[in-house]
Design an enzyme around this catalytic site. Structure first.
Site, short mmCIF file in Angstrom:
data_model
loop_
_atom_site.label_atom_id
_atom_site.label_comp_id
_atom_site.label_asym_id
_atom_site.label_seq_id
_atom_site.Cartn_x
_atom_site.Cartn_y
_atom_site.Cartn_z
N ASP A 193 0.10 3.48 -12.60
CA ASP A 193 0.28 3.94 -11.23
C ASP A 193 1.06 2.88 -10.44
OD1 ASP A 193 -0.07 5.76 -9.21
OD2 ASP A 193 -2.13 5.15 -8.72
N GLY A 240 -5.79 5.59 1.19
CA GLY A 240 -6.92 4.95 1.87
C GLY A 240 -7.76 5.93 2.67
P1 13P Z 1 -6.38 7.42 -2.26
O1 13P Z 1 -6.92 6.05 -2.54
O2 13P Z 1 -6.09 7.63 -0.82
O3 13P Z 1 -7.20 8.49 -2.88
O4 13P Z 1 -4.95 7.46 -2.98
C1 13P Z 1 -4.89 7.27 -4.37
C2 13P Z 1 -3.49 7.18 -4.83
O5 13P Z 1 -2.62 7.85 -4.32
C3 13P Z 1 -3.22 6.29 -5.96
O6 13P Z 1 -1.89 6.31 -6.34
#
Ligand code: 13P
Length: 282
Positions: free
Chosen positions: A82, A181
């Protein structure tokens, strides 16, 4: 079974559901995700966050263990890096055995984003690994005005179509109003923009910042063409609280028990609203 991002997203795009992509920080966390995915018959994209993987000792050995867990799973699992911020980081992940990487150059200008993405996609394709990139920029709640995405960061549909064609990516993350977040309320999603992007772009679309986006918003995003939903904040918060409960002598059950229950409940929600529950149990 271990699959690429293209393989896991092709049926999602065809049958209009989204695959859930939770980030994991440890083998223990990943095991809980895989157990829940198997329980609910849902494919899953096991996502590893943008940590400085180059500096980890025995990284390849660790990834080897993770690959084995994914291979042994009864549901399709994609092992995905990611938010790789550099081409080199993505190539390191490809060499270690990831089946998909995200090159996230969305904070740079469009030309540099395109250049870095194309470079990553060309190299990854030779290794049979999928690539996700981002156009527009999904920021973080803390940097935004009252949890609202800035207009200038939202994805332009024509630019997105050009970018996807030019770079040869397998999936495209778009900015339509979500943020990473914790939100103060629910985000305002630009569904008209999503419809225009979906019309213009052929590859599966990705939604980052899934936590707290809300059931109705997420269902509409999936109906509007989102095929992958990233979730982390909700999971890590619940996971840490569960770990703490596990070490409290006044609370019954060990940390693993509480962690699994916390993760299971959240993933059950996301598998349900994404339409991915049960698609892998046939
Ligand atoms: P959140 O932490 O807001 O769920 O987002 C996760 C994300 O997009 C990781 O790439």
């Amino acid at each position: 079974m271990l699959v690429t991002l293209s393989e896991i997203l092709a049926p999602a795009q065809k049958h209009k559901y989204a695959v859930i992509a939770p980030d994991f920080l440890s083998i223990g966390m990943l095991k809980h995700y895989l157990r829940a995915a198997e329980r609910y018959g849902a494919p899953i994209i096991a996502s590893y966050p943008p940590l400085p993987i180059d500096r980890f000792r025995r990284f390849d050995r660790w990834i080897g263990k993770i690959r084995t867990l994914c291979q042994d799973s009864t549901v399709p699992v994609c092992l995905h890096l990611d938010h790789g911020k550099e081409v080199q980081t993505c190539l390191r992940a490809v060499a270690a055995g990831f089946t998909s990487v995200m090159i996230d150059a969305s904070a740079f200008d469009l030309d540099l984003n395109r250049k870095m993405t194309r470079q990553t996609a060309q190299a990854a394709r030779q290794a049979g690994v999928s690539v996700e990139a981002e156009i527009g920029h999904v920021g973080a709640n803390k940097n935004s005005m009252e949890g609202k995405a800035e207009e200038s960061n939202l994805t332009d549909p024509d630019q997105a179509a050009f970018f996807a064609r030019e770079t040869g990516v397998d999936a495209l993350a778009v900015s339509i109003g979500t943020l990473h977040g914790t939100y103060k309320g629910e985000p305002r999603i630009d569904f008209e923009r999503l419809a225009a992007i979906n019309e213009a772009v052929d590859v599966p679309l990705v939604l980052h910042g899934g936590s707290g986006t809300g059931e109705d918003n997420l269902r509409r995003c999936v109906a509007g063409g989102i095929c992958k939903i990233n979730v982390f904040t909700e999971l890590i918060k619940a996971y840490l609280a569960a770990t703490k409960a596990g070490f409290n002598p006044l609370v019954k059950g060990n940390a693993g028990f509480h962690q699994y229950n916390a993760v299971d409940k959240i993933l059950e929600f996301y598998f349900t609203i994404s339409g991915s529950m049960g698609v892998a149990s046939a």
